[in-house]
Structures are given as structure tokens and as C-alpha cells.
Design a protein around this motif. Sequence first.
Motif, PDB file in Angstrom:
ATOM      1  N   GLY A  39       0.817  -1.205   0.000  1.00  0.00           N
ATOM      2  CA  GLY A  39       0.000   0.000   0.000  1.00  0.00           C
ATOM      3  C   GLY A  39       0.853   1.259   0.000  1.00  0.00           C
ATOM      4  O   GLY A  39       0.586   2.212  -0.740  1.00  0.00           O
ATOM      5  N   ALA A 110     -12.157   0.332 -11.218  1.00  0.00           N
ATOM      6  CA  ALA A 110     -11.714  -0.456 -10.063  1.00  0.00           C
ATOM      7  C   ALA A 110     -12.883  -0.748  -9.137  1.00  0.00           C
ATOM      8  O   ALA A 110     -13.060  -1.884  -8.678  1.00  0.00           O
ATOM      9  CB  ALA A 110     -10.611   0.286  -9.319  1.00  0.00           C
ATOM     10  N   SER A 114     -14.486  -4.494  -9.029  1.00  0.00           N
ATOM     11  CA  SER A 114     -14.244  -5.128  -7.732  1.00  0.00           C
ATOM     12  C   SER A 114     -15.551  -5.575  -7.105  1.00  0.00           C
ATOM     13  O   SER A 114     -15.644  -6.667  -6.543  1.00  0.00           O
ATOM     14  CB  SER A 114     -13.542  -4.170  -6.787  1.00  0.00           C
TER      15      SER A 114
ATOM     16  N   VAL C 104      -7.921  -3.175  -4.563  1.00  0.00           N
ATOM     17  CA  VAL C 104      -9.333  -2.853  -4.341  1.00  0.00           C
ATOM     18  C   VAL C 104     -10.159  -4.130  -4.252  1.00  0.00           C
ATOM     19  O   VAL C 104     -11.011  -4.279  -3.383  1.00  0.00           O
ATOM     20  CB  VAL C 104      -9.890  -1.963  -5.485  1.00  0.00           C
ATOM     21  N   MET C 124     -13.460  -1.993   0.875  1.00  0.00           N
ATOM     22  CA  MET C 124     -12.888  -1.979  -0.470  1.00  0.00           C
ATOM     23  C   MET C 124     -11.718  -1.007  -0.559  1.00  0.00           C
ATOM     24  O   MET C 124     -10.735  -1.236  -1.244  1.00  0.00           O
ATOM     25  CB  MET C 124     -13.988  -1.570  -1.449  1.00  0.00           C
ATOM     26  N   PHE C 125     -11.818   0.089   0.194  1.00  0.00           N
ATOM     27  CA  PHE C 125     -10.801   1.135   0.094  1.00  0.00           C
ATOM     28  C   PHE C 125      -9.754   1.053   1.190  1.00  0.00           C
ATOM     29  O   PHE C 125      -9.070   2.027   1.467  1.00  0.00           O
ATOM     30  CB  PHE C 125     -11.491   2.496   0.079  1.00  0.00           C
ATOM     31  N   VAL C 127      -6.803  -0.271   1.215  1.00  0.00           N
ATOM     32  CA  VAL C 127      -5.498   0.129   0.705  1.00  0.00           C
ATOM     33  C   VAL C 127      -5.662   1.241  -0.320  1.00  0.00           C
ATOM     34  O   VAL C 127      -4.954   2.246  -0.292  1.00  0.00           O
ATOM     35  CB  VAL C 127      -4.782  -1.080   0.049  1.00  0.00           C
TER      36      VAL C 127
END
Lengths: 128, 337, 149
Positions: A39, A110, A114, C104, C124-125, C127
Motif C-alpha cells: 500500500g 476499479a 471489484s 481494491v 474496499m478502500f 489500501v
Amino acid sequence: MPTEKILEILFMYFKAFAVGGAICVIAQIIINITSLTSGKILVFFMLGGVVLTALGLYQPLVDFAGAGATVPISGFGYLLANGAIKGAEKGFFYAVTGSLTAASAGVTAAVVFSFIMSLLFHSKTKRN
Amino acid sequence: MKKGNTLFFKTRPRVRSYAAICGSKEKEGVIGNYADITLSDDMYGESTYEKAECKMLSGAISLAVEKGGLTDCDIDAMLSGDLLNQIISASFAARDFEFPFLGLYSACSTMSESMLLSAALVDSGFACNCVAATGSHFASAERQYRYPLELGCTRPPQSQWTVTGAGACVISDAVGKIAITSATLGRVRDWGVTDVNNMGAAMAPAAADTIMRHFKDTGTKPEDYDMIITGDLGALGSRILKDLMWEKSYDISSNHVDCGEIIYKVIEDEFQGGSGAGCSAVVMNSYVFTKMNAGLYKKVLFAATGALLSTVSSGQGESIPCISHAVELESLAAGAQ
Amino acid sequence: MTGKNAQNCNNNYLKYVRALDPPTKHFKNCLAAFGVGGLICTIGQFLRYMLEYAGLSGDELAGTVSVILIFFGCLLTGFGVYDRIGRHAGAGSIVPITGFANSVTSPAIEFRTEGYIYGTAAKMFNVAGAIIVYGVFSGVIVGIIYYFL
């Protein structure tokens, strides 16, 4: 197609491979030395892309290597900064909103993909 | 009786029965032939990994009770814990049983802590049969302590692999071939290691401290034991432990065994070996107790180690406090060397 | 002395622990990162040429390329393949935009058991949130600086 054109395309592939690979190697060296998590690496490289674009140093790299410079996450930073810079020409409102507008495709993709994947798949345990 | 922090049990409580359940990856290792149930699927037929962990733990407990020829009403207390927040696996597993539940948290040293406390309860006469149990699951631990399973990140070479498995044993006042003779309570040691991937280095000082105090209090030497078993130091941590002991002129290199180091067949993808509460629980409750029941090992010192950290503490940059509790076991089986 | 203070006292121990650290395979890691990272970028370049041929250009072209790559990043994550690539390739699969997609999708799949709102959507967020926060923030700063220049 003339041979020249084909050679040019092949050379472009080579440049994309080399520059993209080189950006990843820099990240790998940083990971090896500092053991940063993925990250943090993503954030730092994205910020690096923003800063380099703002200084006008990333655009030449994009012109030179194409996808080799836009596909790594630093290219995402390039996109954000570029959007902001272009927006700044139109006015203050666009200077502020320009970055996210430019990045909207990536973020939307994304999020949407996802979410779909989370409906379709279960997390799998690892054996190695 | 007590000397220092070591408790000597007068009545020498016995390990009446034991049971272990392990995952498919662990099956391939040394304990595969000794575990009672091996999973073919890490989900264990449940919808989440947390439920699977809970089911393993509850399965190990009921199997241990059954193997001891007991029923729920014969058990006076169950002492258990696990790695998840608010020890949910242990407390949820306790729903399945009629006996009282005492929840413990001592990270990966939960097995030795629960054995120690069970033995103390039995020795003092407050209980006749106590269950000591713990377990862990790779997927649930990974998610709580590290990253989502699917995240493509590299594992540093110091890291260990959380064991999927659960172990339980019944500590009883009379029946059984393995006696618990003494136990040393651990002190929390923190030598300033902050790297959450290097648990072995963080835990080794705690293990060394407890084992040395046990030697001092009981007046024994390393050679008196057939095996000195630590929990989940891994290959790197074991080496540090041996060095630390050697510095204080205790040589444990010939009889020291680390559960984490031996649990997997090939230490390659797991780097330094196994870790987690289930690691020592599974190895002790399958391989070691079976061998002791057969009289192959006469005297064993079991010191599981635990790293008492959370994601919050490591996020705030705190170092890792560690603990280790030691339990001394003696085989009463005929044919012991 | 406990906790952080102990760190100062036990510098010797920490030094000794560091000396025992297993060696990182620098060359092998970098080679894998170079190969995989380069390959993903080459695929990106290939998509660029294909879409250019299909008549796209400018921002639309760049955007479509990243959308396609993100889609494959998400799909491979869903199949549980991306983490296997990542284990060997390291930064080679983290740094390309597919790594962003992976960061994600992986919590979205993992935390679905905690519900669709607080599990999938909120986590989901985990990272990627950091990337978006710093990206937007730095983008706004760049925009403002350029506006006043």
C-alpha cells in the motif's frame, strides 16, 4: 505495412517493456531495502508521478515509452496531475476538479469491477 | 508448593486424553499420521474461515472428551482461547458444550497457559477434569493480522505461516499415563523488536527467560529432559533461543525442538516454519502425547511462546511484548527409557 | 524498562537479530519485478495500438487501456491467481495499475462475509483509499499552483 513502421512499433514495445520494468525494479529495490508494504509503495509511486508531472518531467517519459510510463501507478499520478494542470487553464473550479475527472475512468473501473468480483468469487485459502 | 514462579503439583494431574485436528497443508508434515482428523478443505464445510476455526476447536474438544471416556457432565471447566479478536472461536465453540468456560488469551502460548491453569485447578481439588484447548486458522489470522488473502504482496523471508489446526486435552486427577509435575509462569519480556514479521526474534527472549527460570527453580539441567519443546519460534527464533541459552551456559542444542520448525514437511514457502496458537496445540496433542503415552519420551518441558501484539499496537509503532509459559510433563508409561 | 525504552537498552540484541536476517535475494527479486512489470506494460502498449487502430485517441485511449488492464487485474484477483503472481513478482505486480485493481478487489472479496455495506463496500478502500486520498489531495494542490502561476 512498411518495414520501418513495423520496426518502430517493435521498438516501442521494447521501450514500454524496459521503462515499465525499470520503474518496477526501483520499487522492488525500495521494498528489499526498507520492507515497505504494498500500500505504501503504491502511494509513494503515485505521489512521485504527481510531483514529476507537475515539474514537467513525466511528460517526456510518457512520450518516450508510452504504456511503459502510463501503466505503472506513477502513470495514475501523471493522469491526476495532468488533469489538474489542464483544468487550471480553464479556471479555478476546473483546477480543483480536474484531477479526479481525469482519474475517474480508473477509479470507476476499479470500484465497479471489484464489486462484481466480490459477488462472483469467494476468498480462497492459500497453500503456499 | 511454589518456588519462584514455578508451581509444583502435589497430586501430579494427568493428561487423560487428547485430540487434534489439522488442515490439509499440515497433514503432509510430521503430525499427519498422528492427528485425529485432517481436513481436506480449509473451509471445513462452513461458510467463513472464522466458523471453520470454531468448528475445528469444538471438534477437537468433543473428541478429547469422548476419547477420555467422559461426557459433558464430567468436565468441570474448559479453558480455551484463540487468536481472533475477543477470542470468538473459543467462546463460540463453548456454546456447544454443557460445561463452564474460562476464556484465556495468551496469543500462541495459550496451549501451555491453559494446561498450566487446568493442572492448577485439578491439583487444588477444585476440579476433577478440565479441558485445555486452543486453535488457529491460517486464513482468519492472515485477515486479522496481515492483509486480505488475495492481495498480491510478497512475504518477507523472516515470516512464518499460521497453522490451521486445533488441539485439546483433558487434564484429569487420576487416569492417564502422562503426568504434569510442575509449571513455570511466564513473565512478559520485550526486547524492543518491532518487526511484526520477525516473531521468532521477538519471542525468543521470553522463552529463554521462562526456560532458565524453570531450570533454576526445579534444580534440573537441560540434559534431564528428553525434549524441550517450544511453541512457534520458527527456524530463526530457535537459533536465537539456543544462542541466548548458551550465553547463560545452558546447552539445549541437542534436545530442543520447535513445533513451528517441525510442523511443515519442507520449510520453503513457509520460510521460518509454522506459527499461531494451533501450532503447538496440534503438535503436542498429536505427536508428542502419543509418543509419551507409548513411553518413548520420559520427561518433556513444553514452553509455548506468544507474541502479545495487535494490529493497533503495531500500527502505533509499539514493540512486541512476548510471553512464554512452561509445563513439565512426565510419562508414567511402562517401557519408558 | 519496557516497551519503547527497552529498545535503547537492547540495541545489542536488535543488532544481533538484524545480523541473523536471512539474506534478501536482490538480483532474483529485481529480475522477476522487471520481467513481470515490463510484460504488463507491454500488454498495455499492445492494447494502446489495438485501440488506436479501432479509432480511439487522446484521453479516451489512455482511459480505455487502464480500464481493460484494471478489469484483468480484478478478474485474476477473483480467480485467486494474482496473489500467486505477486508472491514471485513482488513490485512487478504491485506497481502497475493492475496492482491497484488487486488492492481494491482483494478486500472487497475478503470482507464480503461481513455484509455488503460494511464489509465489501467499506473495506474496499482499505489500501486503495490511501491512493485516492493522496492522489486527489496532491492533484488539487498541483491544480491550484498551476492556476496561480
